[in-house]
Design an enzyme around this catalytic site. Structure first.
Site, PDB file in Angstrom:
ATOM      1  N   GLY A 148      -0.400 -39.881 -38.997  1.00  0.00           N
ATOM      2  CA  GLY A 148      -1.520 -40.312 -38.179  1.00  0.00           C
ATOM      3  C   GLY A 148      -2.793 -40.376 -38.994  1.00  0.00           C
ATOM      4  O   GLY A 148      -2.913 -39.710 -40.024  1.00  0.00           O
ATOM      5  N   HIS A 190      -9.740 -35.638 -33.597  1.00  0.00           N
ATOM      6  CA  HIS A 190     -10.598 -36.129 -34.689  1.00  0.00           C
ATOM      7  C   HIS A 190     -11.780 -36.935 -34.153  1.00  0.00           C
ATOM      8  O   HIS A 190     -12.863 -36.947 -34.753  1.00  0.00           O
ATOM      9  CB  HIS A 190      -9.800 -37.037 -35.629  1.00  0.00           C
ATOM     10  N   GLN A 217     -11.740 -40.451 -40.413  1.00  0.00           N
ATOM     11  CA  GLN A 217     -11.124 -40.074 -41.692  1.00  0.00           C
ATOM     12  C   GLN A 217     -11.260 -41.169 -42.754  1.00  0.00           C
ATOM     13  O   GLN A 217     -11.001 -40.914 -43.928  1.00  0.00           O
ATOM     14  CB  GLN A 217      -9.642 -39.734 -41.507  1.00  0.00           C
ATOM     15  N   CYS A 243      -3.100 -32.035 -42.064  1.00  0.00           N
ATOM     16  CA  CYS A 243      -4.008 -33.167 -41.880  1.00  0.00           C
ATOM     17  C   CYS A 243      -4.281 -33.805 -43.236  1.00  0.00           C
ATOM     18  O   CYS A 243      -4.467 -33.093 -44.228  1.00  0.00           O
ATOM     19  CB  CYS A 243      -5.317 -32.667 -41.264  1.00  0.00           C
ATOM     20  N   LEU A 244      -4.323 -35.137 -43.278  1.00  0.00           N
ATOM     21  CA  LEU A 244      -4.566 -35.832 -44.545  1.00  0.00           C
ATOM     22  C   LEU A 244      -5.945 -35.511 -45.131  1.00  0.00           C
ATOM     23  O   LEU A 244      -6.157 -35.666 -46.331  1.00  0.00           O
ATOM     24  CB  LEU A 244      -4.423 -37.349 -44.354  1.00  0.00           C
ATOM     25  N   HIS A 253      -3.763 -34.379 -31.995  1.00  0.00           N
ATOM     26  CA  HIS A 253      -4.431 -34.182 -33.287  1.00  0.00           C
ATOM     27  C   HIS A 253      -5.395 -35.332 -33.584  1.00  0.00           C
ATOM     28  O   HIS A 253      -6.554 -35.102 -33.973  1.00  0.00           O
ATOM     29  CB  HIS A 253      -3.363 -34.058 -34.390  1.00  0.00           C
ATOM     30  N   GLU A 254      -4.920 -36.567 -33.413  1.00  0.00           N
ATOM     31  CA  GLU A 254      -5.767 -37.725 -33.750  1.00  0.00           C
ATOM     32  C   GLU A 254      -6.925 -37.877 -32.757  1.00  0.00           C
ATOM     33  O   GLU A 254      -8.044 -38.217 -33.156  1.00  0.00           O
ATOM     34  CB  GLU A 254      -4.932 -38.998 -33.811  1.00  0.00           C
TER      35      GLU A 254
END
Ligand code: NI
Length: 146
Positions: free
Chosen positions: A46, A134, A51, A88-89, A130-131
């Site tokens: 994701g 953000h 991000q 997380c990226l 999660h997304e």
């Protein structure tokens, strides 16, 4: 399409609240395409607009069964609970157990502005939460189970 830089830990953009996406134009389509390419290149499941440095409410998810794009997503319903490891990226190498609903239903728009709902369980429910977090400046480390 192009790979974009992923904003990393420490950048205050990850803590900001994103604004509603009002226009459904070629520019949005280009960013979504870039985000999908960036997510795959980083081997993630994701990626949310902040991000890649954009404070707008949209994200992309692919847990392995096809990509889904969510513009202005809103969680409409949750059910149950799960505690699983998450990462997380934007926080490479960091992982931790978080508490999430087992099942969520989200209403969102696609890249043309058309509304739809998606229901996800397990990993998909986790990815959706999660997304969407953000987009409100919330990261998984805020939800670690002690
Ligand atoms: Ni993340």
């Amino acid at each position: 399409m192009a790979i974009r830089n992923i904003v990393k830990d420490g950048d205050e953009i990850l803590r900001k609240t994103c604004r509603t996406q009002m226009t459904f134009d070629d520019r949005l389509a280009t960013v979504l395409d870039d985000m999908i390419e960036t997510m795959y290149a980083a081997d993630g499941v994701g990626l949310a607009a902040p991000q890649v440095g954009i404070l707008r409410r949209y994200c992309v998810i692919d847990i392995g069964n096809g990509v889904i794009e969510l513009v202005n997503p809103v969680i409409e319903e949750t059910e149950g609970e799960q505690i699983e490891q998450e990462g997380c990226l934007s926080y490479p190498g960091e992982y931790g157990d978080t508490r999430r609903p087992q099942k969520v239903t989200v209403r969102a728009q696609d890249r043309t502005g058309k509304s739809f709902t998606v229901t996800g369980e397990g990993l998909m429910a986790r990815a959706l939460c999660h997304e969407i977090d953000h987009l409100d400046g919330v990261i998984f480390k805020d939800r670690l189970v002690k």
